[in-house]
Write an enzyme that holds these catalytic residues in place. Structure first.
Site, short mmCIF file in Angstrom:
data_model
loop_
_atom_site.label_atom_id
_atom_site.label_comp_id
_atom_site.label_asym_id
_atom_site.label_seq_id
_atom_site.Cartn_x
_atom_site.Cartn_y
_atom_site.Cartn_z
N SER A 715 0.81 -1.22 0.00
CA SER A 715 0.00 0.00 0.00
C SER A 715 0.84 1.27 0.00
O SER A 715 0.30 2.36 -0.14
CB SER A 715 -0.94 0.01 1.20
OG SER A 715 -0.22 0.06 2.41
N LYS A 758 -6.68 3.63 8.79
CA LYS A 758 -5.75 4.62 8.24
C LYS A 758 -6.35 6.02 8.29
O LYS A 758 -5.64 7.01 8.59
CB LYS A 758 -5.40 4.25 6.80
CG LYS A 758 -4.60 2.96 6.66
CD LYS A 758 -4.34 2.61 5.20
CE LYS A 758 -3.54 1.31 5.07
NZ LYS A 758 -3.29 0.93 3.66
#
Length: 824
Positions: A715, A758
């Site tokens: 990611s 996140k």
């Protein structure tokens, strides 16, 4: 002698009853000995053996020097001087390694062997001591001093009383040893009866008693015959004591066996008498109690049959036998398990929802799932218990939620921890053949709660291990499979137990380490971290009151505003859960409690202005102190089992030859993302205004700070690419923009996971914009509404869009460099 086993030990007089070893009088008289023994004789060192006068012993001679000494004796008067060497391992002993006292012997017979050695038969004549060595080569030769026993010549009637008593005592000791053990030949006693000289008797016994070398040498060195006999008498006493103790132990063992058999016989007779009188013993009462408890337990028919079979075996055994104890323990387990005992569910859905809301704030998905179960249970009646798995970071309330669920549906709660478990027997139990065997943790827990339908929580299933004792996760496959757990078989119980009524709840920080087969059997529900507003609400409802109670203060001593709680969350904690926040609140309460205990019982107002006095300097930077826009430093977002985290990626270029360096303890996947970012930048060199061969004249270094922490995952791909392009083009990256997404060589942006965690981490760090993959647009529904109001989410499909949104325009950066910095 050449080897340690040169002498013939089987006929050397040590621990043997061979008639050749019996010391008898010979045709060699003392007068002959005195007349024929020369003062200088050849020496033969012997190992592990002390030769006494009048002792006949065979010897193997192998050492060259010893063979020559024997030949010299045979060529002269057939006499030699035998001395024992101190260290039997020495091949060639020197003068210091030989005892000074030895025995003069005469060679009676000699046989030469095929291997060069000779076998001789010698008889001891007299003891003597070495005065000096007259020859060393090719064999030792010594000058000796003969030692003559001072024996009386008169008959027994003229012998002193003490000497006579000593003789009789020793002869009695010999008879006692013969009565206790057969270590001495009976002929020794016959020969001893005919000996009236103390010295000869002492030598006879010492030669045949099997003494150690040092003990035998001590006897040989004693000149006084009576002192020598006293020494032998003390050795005989020691041997008698040892033999008596040995016989006592042997007798006690036989007596114990006989006692056990006698007790068994008497108990059987007592049982028969009680049966005739119509009475029953304690064991009969115990058996009847077991039989009644088996019926009362309402076991399945096949289980009851097994229990009755074991009870029948138990009734035929001695109550004190080890097997009877094992079966008694087994029957106790069988009768105490809740085969048919269960608690009644509370199917009031509204009341269950009220209880869940009282205990936990938020967690709507889990609450909805529990209420769905109650709804189906109310409509259908009997149904299999669900198998749920709560996956989320630490401190979000997974374990405490299990207790709340049990309270809401009226079931008993049972919890075990699987963290670090490595033994399969912890789940399935031990077989009864092992000493100390017991059932597994599941059966133990059901016996503890006395119900077969509890809420059974298994904590930390992601931390279960495996080793040579088995794999507990494989044992859990049967437990957590609704198609199998109705007949779970514990190794100790040895009978199927129905686990289908149990509501199993697993907890884990991550599902990546859970075996796939086990993960497939569970319904996984993810718990994300809490937002700042949720943490403030939980702190106000639950944490503050609990910590005030635990620290002995009340609301009249402390007050904390919402602003203080918010500053505590933002400045002193960065976590998905609530544990650190509760610790900070506890720290404030302790300091207030200390002041109250000192006499300051006023109301203490905790404000944002004095919070640092209670908690110290803020640990994390506030939103306004994140720094300025920078070149080559991009803000990424990472997911861990503890929640979301901010991750900065730095890129630096230097003159070089096209080398790429990746540091920060990166995993293989993350390193591949860095290489993919380089390849993308090279392919887009013209569009980015770079020379086609730019990479050949520089080295590129990509670093992710916090190098002590391992990092991996795809990611960070677009974050690495953005930082690299920023460094190569000289354009600044926006300080309040974070990004997450995987990059391909063609610049496509692929989806990622953990978007909610996140996002919460980005919000806590003051991020205003998050660039996400277009494929993750659907996940925005899981983001709390207040977070979506504060953060702008920008879905992108290509890296070109990332560059456009994350990098500041070239002209704006140059214009800004001409401005004077603002004064603070």
């Amino acid at each position: 002698m050449a080897k340690k086993n040169e002498k013939d030990k089987d006929s050397s007089g040590k621990n043997k009853n061979n008639s050749d070893n019996i010391i008898t009088t010979t045709n060699i008289t003392e007068s002959q000995v005195q007349l024929t023994i020369p003062s200088e004789l050849p020496v033969i060192p012997v190992r592990d053996l002390v030769v006494f006068p009048y002792m006949i012993v065979p010897l193997f001679v192998g050492r060259d020097s010893s063979v020559e000494a024997v030949n010299s004796a045979l060529a002269a008067d057939r006499m030699m001087f035998l001395v024992t060497q101190r260290d039997p391992e020495l091949e060639i002993p020197d003068e210091s390694q030989l005892y000074s006292t030895g025995t003069v012997v005469m060679v009676i017979r000699m046989v030469k062997l095929d291997d060069g050695r000779i076998k001789i038969l010698v008889q001891g004549l007299s003891r003597g001591t070495i005065e000096e060595f007259t020859q060393k080569e090719p064999f030792y030769k010594v000058k000796i001093h003969l030692i003559k026993d001072a024996e009386p010549v008169a008959g027994d009637n003229e012998r002193p009383i003490g000497s006579e008593a000593l003789l009789r005592n020793v002869k009695g000791q010999i008879k006692k040893i013969l009565s206790l053990d057969k270590m001495l030949s009976p002929e020794i006693s016959v020969v001893a009866e005919g000996i009236s000289a103390p010295g000869k008797l002492a030598d006879l016994i010492a030669a045949n008693l099997g003494l150690k070398v040092d003990e035998s040498q001590q006897v040989l060195e004693l000149v006084d015959p009576e002192e020598r006999l006293k020494k032998v008498s003390s050795l005989l006493d020691k041997e008698i004591e040892l033999l008596s103790m040995q016989q006592k132990i042997h007798s006690a063992t036989h007596e114990e066996i006989g006692k056990t058999q006698k007790e068994y016989y008497l108990r059987e007779q007592l049982k028969a008498i009680q049966k005739e009188l119509g009475e029953s013993d304690n064991k009969g009462v115990e058996i009847e109690e077991f039989r009644a408890n088996i019926k009362k337990a309402k076991m399945p028919s096949e289980v009851e049959a097994e229990a009755l079979k074991q009870l029948d075996r138990f009734s035929k055994m001695h109550p004190e036998s080890a097997e009877a104890t094992t079966i008694r323990t087994y029957l106790e387990w069988m009768t105490e398990l809740p085969w048919s005992k269960s608690t009644k569910d509370k199917l009031d859905i509204k009341n269950a929802a009220k209880i869940l809301d009282e205990d936990h704030y938020g967690l709507e998905k889990i609450k909805a799932r529990i209420l769905e179960y109650l709804g189906v249970r109310k409509l259908k009646g009997k149904m299999k218990g669900p198998i749920l798995c709560f996956v989320g970071p630490p401190g979000v309330g997974k374990t405490s939620l299990g207790k709340s669920i049990a309270r809401s549906i009226g079931r008993k709660f049972l919890r075990i921890s699987l963290g670090g478990m490595r033994d399969e027997a912890e789940i399935r139990g031990h077989r009864r053949t092992y000493i100390g065997a017991m059932p597994g943790r599941i059966i133990q827990g059901l016996k503890q709660v006395k119900a077969n339908n509890p809420v059974f929580m298994m904590d930390e299933i992601d931390k279960i291990g495996t080793d040579f004792r088995g794999d507990p996760s494989s044992a859990l496959l049967e437990v957590l499979d609704p198609e199998q757990n109705f007949s779970f078989s514990d190794h100790y119980i040895g009978a199927p137990f129905d686990l289908s009524n149990i509501m199993f709840i697993m907890t884990a920080n991550t599902n990546e380490t859970i075996p796939h087969a086990l993960r497939d059997r569970m319904e996984i529900i993810y718990l994300s971290g809490y937002t700042v507003e949720e943490k403030m609400m939980i702190a106000r409802r639950y944490l503050l009151g609990r910590q005030m109670e635990q620290n002995g203060i009340s609301e009249k001593y402390i007050t904390m505003s919402d602003g203080v709680l918010k500053r505590t969350i933002l400045d002193y904690t960065r976590e998905a859960g609530l544990r650190n926040m509760e610790r900070q609140i506890a720290s404030v309460c302790r300091k207030v409690a200390k002041k109250v205990a000192e006499g300051d019982k006023t109301l203490h107002h905790i404000t944002t202005g004095n919070l640092h006095k209670y908690l110290g300097t803020p640990i994390f930077l506030p939103e306004g102190e994140l720094g300025s826009h920078r070149i080559g430093v991009a803000t990424g977002l990472a997911w861990t089992s503890f929640g979301g985290e901010i991750m900065y990626i730095e890129v630096q270029t230097m003159k070089g030859g096209g080398h790429l360096t990746l540091t920060g303890q990166l995993g293989d996947v993350m390193k591949e993302s860095g290489r993919a970012a380089i390849s993308y930048a090279r392919s887009q060199a013209a569009k980015l205004g770079l020379k086609p061969d730019f990479y050949q004249k520089m080295d590129i270094h990509i670093h992710v700070p916090a190098g002590a922490i391992p990092k991996d995952g795809p990611s960070a791909g677009i974050t690495m690419a953005a930082a690299l392009i920023s460094r190569l083009t000289g354009r600044e990256l926006k300080k309040d923009v974070a990004m997450t997404g995987e990059i391909t060589l063609t610049g496509r942006v692929l989806p990622i996971g953990g978007l909610k965690e996140k996002s919460l981490a980005a919000r806590a760090a003051g991020i205003k914009t998050i660039i996400i993959p277009e494929a993750n647009r659907k996940d925005l529904d899981d983001i709390p509404q207040n977070v979506r109001k504060e953060i702008t989410f920008v879905p992108v499909s290509t890296m070109d869009e990332v560059v456009e949104k994350a990098l500041r325009p070239e002209k704006k950066r140059r214009a800004k460099t001409t401005n004077k910095p603002k004064k603070k």
